[in-house]
Motif scaffolding. Structure first.
Motif, PDB file in Angstrom:
ATOM      1  N   VAL A 176       3.835  -1.258   3.695  1.00  0.00           N
ATOM      2  CA  VAL A 176       3.450   0.135   3.507  1.00  0.00           C
ATOM      3  C   VAL A 176       4.666   0.945   3.073  1.00  0.00           C
ATOM      4  O   VAL A 176       5.744   0.850   3.670  1.00  0.00           O
ATOM      5  CB  VAL A 176       2.866   0.741   4.793  1.00  0.00           C
TER       6      VAL A 176
ATOM      7  N   VAL B  61       0.860  -1.180   0.000  1.00  0.00           N
ATOM      8  CA  VAL B  61       0.000   0.000   0.000  1.00  0.00           C
ATOM      9  C   VAL B  61       0.896   1.230   0.000  1.00  0.00           C
ATOM     10  O   VAL B  61       1.774   1.371   0.859  1.00  0.00           O
ATOM     11  CB  VAL B  61      -0.929   0.026   1.223  1.00  0.00           C
TER      12      VAL B  61
ATOM     13  N   ALA C  66      -8.150   2.723   6.584  1.00  0.00           N
ATOM     14  CA  ALA C  66      -7.261   1.569   6.699  1.00  0.00           C
ATOM     15  C   ALA C  66      -8.064   0.267   6.653  1.00  0.00           C
ATOM     16  O   ALA C  66      -7.656  -0.710   5.990  1.00  0.00           O
ATOM     17  CB  ALA C  66      -6.454   1.656   7.992  1.00  0.00           C
ATOM     18  N   HIS C  67      -9.195   0.253   7.334  1.00  0.00           N
ATOM     19  CA  HIS C  67     -10.058  -0.933   7.274  1.00  0.00           C
ATOM     20  C   HIS C  67     -10.536  -1.176   5.851  1.00  0.00           C
ATOM     21  O   HIS C  67     -10.525  -2.319   5.358  1.00  0.00           O
ATOM     22  CB  HIS C  67     -11.261  -0.742   8.197  1.00  0.00           C
TER      23      HIS C  67
ATOM     24  N   THR D 176      -2.865   6.528   9.222  1.00  0.00           N
ATOM     25  CA  THR D 176      -3.329   5.478   8.309  1.00  0.00           C
ATOM     26  C   THR D 176      -2.232   4.446   8.070  1.00  0.00           C
ATOM     27  O   THR D 176      -2.485   3.231   8.081  1.00  0.00           O
ATOM     28  CB  THR D 176      -3.778   6.100   6.977  1.00  0.00           C
TER      29      THR D 176
ATOM     30  N   HIS E 113      -1.971   2.064  11.050  1.00  0.00           N
ATOM     31  CA  HIS E 113      -3.024   1.045  11.120  1.00  0.00           C
ATOM     32  C   HIS E 113      -2.793  -0.076  10.108  1.00  0.00           C
ATOM     33  O   HIS E 113      -3.157  -1.228  10.358  1.00  0.00           O
ATOM     34  CB  HIS E 113      -4.392   1.681  10.854  1.00  0.00           C
ATOM     35  N   LEU E 114      -2.194   0.259   8.978  1.00  0.00           N
ATOM     36  CA  LEU E 114      -1.995  -0.731   7.920  1.00  0.00           C
ATOM     37  C   LEU E 114      -0.731  -1.572   8.115  1.00  0.00           C
ATOM     38  O   LEU E 114      -0.654  -2.690   7.602  1.00  0.00           O
ATOM     39  CB  LEU E 114      -1.906  -0.019   6.562  1.00  0.00           C
TER      40      LEU E 114
ATOM     41  N   ARG F  63      -7.893  -2.681   3.411  1.00  0.00           N
ATOM     42  CA  ARG F  63      -7.716  -4.123   3.614  1.00  0.00           C
ATOM     43  C   ARG F  63      -8.930  -4.897   3.105  1.00  0.00           C
ATOM     44  O   ARG F  63      -8.781  -5.960   2.476  1.00  0.00           O
ATOM     45  CB  ARG F  63      -7.470  -4.408   5.083  1.00  0.00           C
TER      46      ARG F  63
ATOM     47  N   HIS G  98      -0.446  -5.365   8.728  1.00  0.00           N
ATOM     48  CA  HIS G  98      -1.165  -6.286   7.844  1.00  0.00           C
ATOM     49  C   HIS G  98      -0.637  -6.312   6.415  1.00  0.00           C
ATOM     50  O   HIS G  98      -0.823  -7.310   5.717  1.00  0.00           O
ATOM     51  CB  HIS G  98      -2.650  -5.908   7.824  1.00  0.00           C
TER      52      HIS G  98
END
Length: 369
Positions: A28, A6, A299-300, A18, A21-22, A303, A25
């Motif tokens: 980034v 991302v 961020a949610h 942001t 949060h990413l 994903r 997972h």
């Protein structure tokens, strides 16, 4: 299994959160114009006490624990290709091309000298802070131009910490803070009057070219509303004329003012797996997704989009809320959407709010300098 990448274009307040949060997972890559987070918040404290402001609002990215797995590229995005899902990045090492599986646009806006798109090193950031502070510290008369929260906070901050200066706030309407609940202004007005700030409604300035980008300096302000011109040793232009940093994007994804079009999930129609958040995103008339903590939502949704799951919608507020005057010598006052002020004493701010709620709770831990 290879994790998706991302690309977060813009690592200001909302882009940094942001990316945090990413980071657990996905891979980034954050593109930043400075080596750390230079917040656009609290203009009053920034002008009047840059040392204290820098403790909380000018933070090297390496100090954030939740950014440990994030690759930070210092530069700016020069272009994007939705078909190949690649972006050009210009840095001090030249121009490179990076591929992304998802793109988050958080490049923000310029609405004053304190929010610049220029690529700067740490010395350049510090130099700007010192120059602007010296301009108000040595001034006998400071004129703050604007009717938004930044202008009000600038007037209050300078008046509280530079008592030798006469501070005047000029605004075009009957009252500032038109996007806040009327009760908010009633309280803030009393605070400004207690600090000795002169309040001048009905003054609309004739704005010289690039005045709001030029910094703080002496001059004469002329008014299109007919009042005599005003000379000041330091003029703070905080007129809120927002210019989005979107010149690198195709015009097809922008509205008529240059802001990024988004759907209710903050996804950008016309670019695959692309989202926008913060002041650059045309979410609502107030463009308030950053102030309403949409960093978690976007961020949610990034994903979920990559995994083919259902996305959530952003629900904007109709009035601004939060702190207006920023940190004052005796504490912090936060206003609810209904305009009710909640006062937090200075010891609570210093010992609880900043270290535990903000630094640890919101940012996940910040290493000492």
């Amino acid at each position: 299994m290879t994790r998706p990448t991302v690309l977060v274009a813009g690592m200001g307040d909302v882009g940094t959160l942001t990316a945090m949060h990413l980071a657990r997972h996905v891979d980034v890559v954050g593109v930043a114009t400075t080596p750390g987070l230079v917040s656009g918040q609290e203009l009053g404290l920034r002008l009047s006490d840059p040392d204290r402001w820098s403790q909380d609002y000018w933070v090297d990215y390496r100090r954030y624990r939740r950014l440990d797995g994030v690759e930070i590229v210092r530069g700016r995005v020069s272009g994007v290709d939705g078909a190949t899902q690649t972006a050009g990045i210009v840095s001090d090492r030249g121009e490179t091309e990076r591929r992304w599986d998802a793109l988050v646009i958080a490049t923000g806006v310029t609405n004053g000298f304190w929010r610049s798109p220029d690529v700067l090193d740490a010395a350049g950031v510090d130099s700007g802070l010192r120059t602007h502070h010296e301009a108000v510290r040595t001034a006998r008369r400071v004129a703050v131009i604007g009717g938004g929260a930044a202008a009000v906070a600038a007037a209050a901050g300078v008046a509280a910490r530079v008592p030798a200066a006469r501070v005047d706030l000029y605004f075009p309407g009957e009252r500032p803070l038109r996007d806040h609940h009327p009760r908010t202004w009633s309280t803030v007005q009393r605070r400004l009057e207690d600090l000795g700030v002169g309040l001048h409604p009905g003054h609309r300035a004739g704005v010289p070219p690039n005045a709001d980008r030029a910094g703080v300096g002496p001059g004469v302000v002329e008014w299109t509303t007919g009042q005599p011109g005003v000379a000041a040793d330091a003029i703070v232009w905080a007129i809120g004329r927002a210019v989005p940093h979107t010149g690198w994007l195709p015009e097809t994804v922008l509205d008529e003012d240059g802001f990024v079009r988004v759907d209710p999930t903050l996804r950008v129609p016309g670019l695959p797996h692309t989202f926008a958040v913060g002041d650059v995103a045309a979410t609502d008339p107030l463009r308030g997704s950053a102030r309403n903590r949409a960093d978690r939502l976007v961020a949610h949704n990034v994903r979920a989009d990559l995994a083919g799951r259902r996305l959530r919608c952003y629900r904007p507020r109709t009035t601004r809320w939060g702190s207006v005057l920023g940190p004052q010598p005796d504490g912090l006052e936060v206003f609810t959407p209904a305009g009710i002020g909640v006062r937090i004493p200075r010891p609570v701010v210093d010992r609880v709010l900043r270290p535990w709620i903000v630094n640890r709770g919101i940012y996940g831990g910040i290493r000492p300098r």
